[in-house]
Design a protein around this motif. Structure first.
Motif, PDB file in Angstrom:
ATOM      1  N   PRO A  32       0.841  -1.201   0.000  1.00  0.00           N
ATOM      2  CA  PRO A  32       0.000   0.000   0.000  1.00  0.00           C
ATOM      3  C   PRO A  32       0.873   1.246   0.000  1.00  0.00           C
ATOM      4  CG  PRO A  32       0.077  -0.953   2.191  1.00  0.00           C
ATOM      5  CD  PRO A  32       0.801  -1.916   1.291  1.00  0.00           C
ATOM      6  N   VAL A  33       0.428   2.267  -0.681  1.00  0.00           N
ATOM      7  CA  VAL A  33       1.201   3.493  -0.817  1.00  0.00           C
ATOM      8  C   VAL A  33       0.410   4.661  -0.253  1.00  0.00           C
ATOM      9  CG1 VAL A  33       2.263   5.101  -2.445  1.00  0.00           C
ATOM     10  CG2 VAL A  33       2.428   2.644  -2.837  1.00  0.00           C
ATOM     11  N   ASN A  34       1.074   5.489   0.565  1.00  0.00           N
ATOM     12  CA  ASN A  34       0.398   6.662   1.110  1.00  0.00           C
ATOM     13  C   ASN A  34       0.440   7.812   0.096  1.00  0.00           C
ATOM     14  OD1 ASN A  34       2.939   8.054   1.335  1.00  0.00           O
ATOM     15  ND2 ASN A  34       3.336   6.905   3.206  1.00  0.00           N
ATOM     16  N   ASP A  35      -0.223   8.884   0.444  1.00  0.00           N
ATOM     17  CA  ASP A  35      -0.276  10.051  -0.439  1.00  0.00           C
ATOM     18  C   ASP A  35       0.501  11.220   0.144  1.00  0.00           C
ATOM     19  OD1 ASP A  35      -1.950  10.427   1.675  1.00  0.00           O
ATOM     20  OD2 ASP A  35      -3.570  11.362   0.523  1.00  0.00           O
ATOM     21  N   GLU A  36       1.536  10.918   0.910  1.00  0.00           N
ATOM     22  CA  GLU A  36       2.296  11.969   1.597  1.00  0.00           C
ATOM     23  C   GLU A  36       3.451  12.505   0.767  1.00  0.00           C
ATOM     24  OE1 GLU A  36       3.485  10.417   5.322  1.00  0.00           O
ATOM     25  OE2 GLU A  36       1.443  10.083   6.046  1.00  0.00           O
ATOM     26  N   GLY A  37       3.704  11.963  -0.418  1.00  0.00           N
ATOM     27  CA  GLY A  37       4.767  12.491  -1.264  1.00  0.00           C
ATOM     28  C   GLY A  37       5.844  11.471  -1.559  1.00  0.00           C
ATOM     29  N   LEU A  38       6.946  11.943  -2.140  1.00  0.00           N
ATOM     30  CA  LEU A  38       8.031  11.084  -2.604  1.00  0.00           C
ATOM     31  C   LEU A  38       9.355  11.549  -2.018  1.00  0.00           C
ATOM     32  CD1 LEU A  38       7.001  11.101  -6.374  1.00  0.00           C
ATOM     33  CD2 LEU A  38       6.487   9.296  -4.718  1.00  0.00           C
ATOM     34  N   GLU A  39      10.357  10.674  -2.089  1.00  0.00           N
ATOM     35  CA  GLU A  39      11.699  11.038  -1.648  1.00  0.00           C
ATOM     36  C   GLU A  39      12.725  10.414  -2.590  1.00  0.00           C
ATOM     37  OE1 GLU A  39      12.283   9.638   2.306  1.00  0.00           O
ATOM     38  OE2 GLU A  39      11.814   7.548   1.835  1.00  0.00           O
ATOM     39  N   SER A  40      13.868  11.064  -2.680  1.00  0.00           N
ATOM     40  CA  SER A  40      14.941  10.624  -3.570  1.00  0.00           C
ATOM     41  C   SER A  40      15.616   9.384  -3.005  1.00  0.00           C
ATOM     42  CB  SER A  40      15.964  11.744  -3.747  1.00  0.00           C
ATOM     43  OG  SER A  40      17.131  11.272  -4.377  1.00  0.00           O
ATOM     44  N   VAL A  41      15.693   8.324  -3.810  1.00  0.00           N
ATOM     45  CA  VAL A  41      16.341   7.088  -3.362  1.00  0.00           C
ATOM     46  C   VAL A  41      17.853   7.279  -3.289  1.00  0.00           C
ATOM     47  CG1 VAL A  41      16.675   4.640  -3.900  1.00  0.00           C
ATOM     48  CG2 VAL A  41      14.464   5.714  -4.306  1.00  0.00           C
ATOM     49  N   TYR A  42      18.402   8.114  -4.152  1.00  0.00           N
ATOM     50  CA  TYR A  42      19.846   8.365  -4.110  1.00  0.00           C
ATOM     51  C   TYR A  42      20.248   8.918  -2.750  1.00  0.00           C
ATOM     52  CZ  TYR A  42      24.411  10.350  -5.195  1.00  0.00           C
ATOM     53  OH  TYR A  42      25.745  10.662  -5.183  1.00  0.00           O
ATOM     54  N   CYS A  43      19.486   9.883  -2.237  1.00  0.00           N
ATOM     55  CA  CYS A  43      19.814  10.459  -0.924  1.00  0.00           C
ATOM     56  C   CYS A  43      19.724   9.407   0.180  1.00  0.00           C
ATOM     57  CB  CYS A  43      18.880  11.622  -0.625  1.00  0.00           C
ATOM     58  SG  CYS A  43      19.107  13.064  -1.681  1.00  0.00           S
ATOM     59  N   LYS A  44      18.704   8.563   0.117  1.00  0.00           N
ATOM     60  CA  LYS A  44      18.542   7.536   1.159  1.00  0.00           C
ATOM     61  C   LYS A  44      19.675   6.521   1.103  1.00  0.00           C
ATOM     62  CE  LYS A  44      15.371   7.450   3.434  1.00  0.00           C
ATOM     63  NZ  LYS A  44      15.070   8.110   4.711  1.00  0.00           N
ATOM     64  N   TYR A  45      20.058   6.119  -0.100  1.00  0.00           N
ATOM     65  CA  TYR A  45      21.139   5.141  -0.236  1.00  0.00           C
ATOM     66  C   TYR A  45      22.462   5.748   0.227  1.00  0.00           C
ATOM     67  CZ  TYR A  45      23.736   1.229  -2.245  1.00  0.00           C
ATOM     68  OH  TYR A  45      24.547   0.141  -2.413  1.00  0.00           O
ATOM     69  N   GLN A  46      22.696   7.011  -0.098  1.00  0.00           N
ATOM     70  CA  GLN A  46      23.920   7.668   0.355  1.00  0.00           C
ATOM     71  C   GLN A  46      23.940   7.827   1.866  1.00  0.00           C
ATOM     72  OE1 GLN A  46      26.676   8.335  -1.322  1.00  0.00           O
ATOM     73  NE2 GLN A  46      25.684   7.344  -3.065  1.00  0.00           N
ATOM     74  N   LEU A  47      22.783   7.957   2.490  1.00  0.00           N
ATOM     75  CA  LEU A  47      22.728   7.997   3.948  1.00  0.00           C
ATOM     76  C   LEU A  47      23.272   6.713   4.548  1.00  0.00           C
ATOM     77  CD1 LEU A  47      21.729   9.066   6.720  1.00  0.00           C
ATOM     78  CD2 LEU A  47      19.496   8.074   6.175  1.00  0.00           C
ATOM     79  N   VAL A  48      22.852   5.582   4.006  1.00  0.00           N
ATOM     80  CA  VAL A  48      23.330   4.289   4.502  1.00  0.00           C
ATOM     81  C   VAL A  48      24.840   4.166   4.294  1.00  0.00           C
ATOM     82  CG1 VAL A  48      23.096   1.781   4.287  1.00  0.00           C
ATOM     83  CG2 VAL A  48      21.075   3.244   4.053  1.00  0.00           C
ATOM     84  N   ILE A  49      25.323   4.535   3.115  1.00  0.00           N
ATOM     85  CA  ILE A  49      26.755   4.439   2.823  1.00  0.00           C
ATOM     86  C   ILE A  49      27.557   5.344   3.752  1.00  0.00           C
ATOM     87  CG2 ILE A  49      28.511   4.841   1.067  1.00  0.00           C
ATOM     88  CD1 ILE A  49      26.823   2.379   0.571  1.00  0.00           C
ATOM     89  N   SER A  50      27.082   6.572   3.971  1.00  0.00           N
ATOM     90  CA  SER A  50      27.807   7.510   4.825  1.00  0.00           C
ATOM     91  C   SER A  50      27.886   7.006   6.256  1.00  0.00           C
ATOM     92  CB  SER A  50      27.131   8.884   4.784  1.00  0.00           C
ATOM     93  OG  SER A  50      27.156   9.428   3.484  1.00  0.00           O
ATOM     94  N   VAL A  51      26.802   6.436   6.757  1.00  0.00           N
ATOM     95  CA  VAL A  51      26.809   5.903   8.122  1.00  0.00           C
ATOM     96  C   VAL A  51      27.767   4.723   8.231  1.00  0.00           C
ATOM     97  CG1 VAL A  51      25.398   4.692   9.833  1.00  0.00           C
ATOM     98  CG2 VAL A  51      24.522   6.752   8.723  1.00  0.00           C
ATOM     99  N   LEU A  52      27.763   3.834   7.245  1.00  0.00           N
ATOM    100  CA  LEU A  52      28.667   2.679   7.281  1.00  0.00           C
ATOM    101  C   LEU A  52      30.127   3.120   7.253  1.00  0.00           C
ATOM    102  CD1 LEU A  52      26.866   0.163   4.888  1.00  0.00           C
ATOM    103  CD2 LEU A  52      26.920   0.144   7.385  1.00  0.00           C
TER     104      LEU A  52
END
Length: 586
Positions: A535-555
């Motif tokens: 199910p998908v909400n109607d609250e908007g979208l977010e950039s997957v590149y930013c989210k993936y870079q967050l994981v890489i930066s934390v690691l």
């Protein structure tokens, strides 16, 4: 940690809160696992052996392209953590309008966003004392200076950029100027005045009607400028001059030399030039003809007080930085690209093992008929998987060994690793859309799946709905890949990172409702296991590149922290503070 968090924020425009939440969860998991050098090495292996495969094998099939021309669904949730509901809707609209006007063509949007993010301070003007709803996007740029000389003109005109005073000096720097009398001195001044007038005549003859100067011009220059119909704007900042040069492709003009009659070619085309009154501040409003894809527009940002305007401007500048990430890709690392050549090394390859029953079930799902499955089909499926593991050279030997099979085998099989997903329509009716799951072929090895994709793990423009979908999906596929990995330490790190990812949606659902995260998590995981739409909400979208870079930066931050062997505390003596204010001093 602070440097890593600030670096991530500067690079992606994302806030530091998610970075801190995920970092704390990963460090907590490492502490529970005992830490040590083994986990430090496993963290580095995890990125190449598990994380990238999880992105290619599972996460990638859920990604959607950003809706063309619709930036508000990306901007509103981004601004939600920085501004109130009414403010973020208005600013998201203004930000999207500025992007579209500066780059009418979609192909020019990456370049326009880079310039907007880098030069936003010069591409907006704040107006205190007015409501936010009064904000506007205007063509051209606004220089926060008044005219030193203003001569109205109609139609296009040519502008000249200068970085030095136009009145010649009596002598060059470091050279002594000696005069013998007052008359000689006055004659020198008359020569300088005549030289300045000749220069203004020269500008007029070359159709130069506007002078943009970073230097303060003397009164004699302003006098002759008015006399010959040349408008003057002086004391421009180096950043404003750089912006004008970037838009027009014009370099500053050096007016003095032996030949003042040469044609002036370094001029900018100006479509309009007029005064602009922003409440009580007089400014200069200029329209430039751009030589690049960027069409100059500026934002007039209104707010009740200067502090609110500064907050809004900072949020918008970070939003432009975030939007730039939409046009970036995440590529495979070089060691993964070359892994097909090293598949004989069992320690570097994560092979998927399946029984004959599993293979039979896969064929049943493909053909839809359990009565048509034979041992020969199972053998063909097993041989196909073995060819992908062995590579083209060794698979030829396998084909020659199969010549004894005379019965033709035809297995219905979808060879496309990523099926086309339904587009995510943003706006009206968004709550009716869903995120489709495409079943993946479990008979392939991790390397085989990775090689089925291009070198791009996350393509430009990839988005997901906000609300924890990225973390849930990556959590699920990391755990799924870790189950088949042969290295125990990498498996431990994989499960630890997968659990840490859930800390972000947990934080999101804390203020929503009680047990909101638990319900969302269980529903999503059950649907993923059943290969059913999320199910998908109607609250908007977010950039997957930013989210993936967050994981890489934390690691990477955790890896650096684990490389610290010892922290030595240093005690400093307390500084003695003398109290000079005593009753005796009164």
């Amino acid at each position: 940690m602070a440097a890593r968090a600030c670096g991530f924020r500067a690079a992606t425009g994302d806030g530091a809160k998610s970075f801190v939440v995920l970092l704390a969860a990963v460090l907590g998991g490492l502490r529970a696992a005992g830490g040590g050098a083994g986990l430090r090495r496993a963290l580095r292996d995890f990125e190449a052996q598990v994380l990238e495969r999880a992105a290619a094998r599972g996460l990638r099939r859920h990604l959607r392209p950003a809706p063309p021309g619709l930036l508000e669904p990306l901007l509103e949730p981004y601004l939600a953590g920085r501004l109130g509901p009414g403010e973020r809707r208005c600013l998201a609209r203004l930000c999207a309008e500025l992007c579209r006007r500066c780059a009418p063509a979609a192909a020019a949007r990456p370049q326009a966003l880079r310039l907007l993010g880098r030069r936003f301070a010069e591409l907006h003007a704040t107006v205190p004392g007015l409501p936010l709803a009064s904000s506007r996007v205007l063509p051209g740029i606004v220089l926060r200076r008044d005219f030193a000389a203003y001569c109205p003109t109609d139609g296009e005109l040519r502008a000249l950029l200068v970085t030095e005073p136009l009145r010649p000096a009596l002598t060059a720097p470091g050279v002594e100027f000696v005069v013998d009398s007052e008359g000689q001195y006055q004659a020198s001044l008359r020569w300088i005045t005549k030289r300045t007038e000749d220069l203004m005549k020269h500008l007029q003859s070359n159709n130069v009607k506007l002078l943009l100067s970073s230097a303060k011009q003397e009164d004699v220059v302003i006098y002759f400028a008015k006399l010959y119909g040349v408008s003057v704007v002086e004391c421009l900042s180096s950043e404003e001059m750089a912006l004008i040069s970037e838009i027009t492709g014009v370099s500053p003009y050096a007016p003095f030399g032996d030949n003042m009659d040469r044609e002036i070619t370094e001029t900018a085309v100006v479509t309009f030039c007029q005064p602009l009154l922003l409440v009580s501040k007089r400014c200069v409003h200029i329209g430039f003809s751009s030589v690049c894809a960027f069409q100059p527009h500026c934002l007039i940002l209104c707010g009740p007080v200067d502090g609110v305007n500064e907050q809004h401007a900072a949020a918008l500048q970070e939003a432009f930085t975030m939007l730039q990430q939409l046009f970036k890709t995440v590529d495979q690392r070089e060691e993964w690209k070359a892994e097909g050549e090293r598949q004989s090394e069992a320690s570097d390859v994560c092979i998927w093992h399946y029984s004959s029953a599993t293979q039979k079930q896969l064929i049943i799902e493909s053909t839809g008929n359990s009565n048509q499955v034979s041992e020969c089909q199972l053998k063909a499926l097993s041989d196909e998987r073995e060819r992908k593991i062995l590579g083209p050279d060794k698979s030829d030997l396998l084909v020659r060994n199969q010549k004894s099979h005379s019965t033709p085998v035809s297995v219905a099989h979808n060879t496309d690793p990523v099926s086309a997903c339904e587009c995510l329509h943003v706006g009206k009716g968004l709550e009716k859309t869903c995120c489709h799951i495409v079943p993946f072929k479990q008979e392939e090895s991790c390397v085989g799946i990775a090689q089925g994709y291009s070198n791009c793990l996350i393509e430009a423009g990839s988005v997901l709905p906000v609300g924890g979908y990225f973390e849930i999906l990556l959590h699920y596929y990391i755990q799924d890949c870790a189950k088949q990995c042969q290295q125990s330490e990498v498996t431990t790190v994989s499960n630890m990172v997968a659990d840490a990812l859930l800390s972000i949606p947990k934080a999101l659902y804390q203020t929503v409702e009680r047990d909101g995260f638990t319900s969302f998590y269980l529903e999503a995981i059950n649907l993923l296991r059943k290969n059913q739409p999320l199910p998908v909400n109607d609250e908007g979208l977010e950039s997957v590149y930013c989210k993936y870079q967050l994981v890489i930066s934390v690691l990477h931050c955790v890896t650096e922290l684990l490389s610290i062997d010892l922290v030595i505390g240093i005690r400093r003596p307390l500084q003695k503070i003398e109290d000079h204010d005593s009753e005796d001093d009164s």
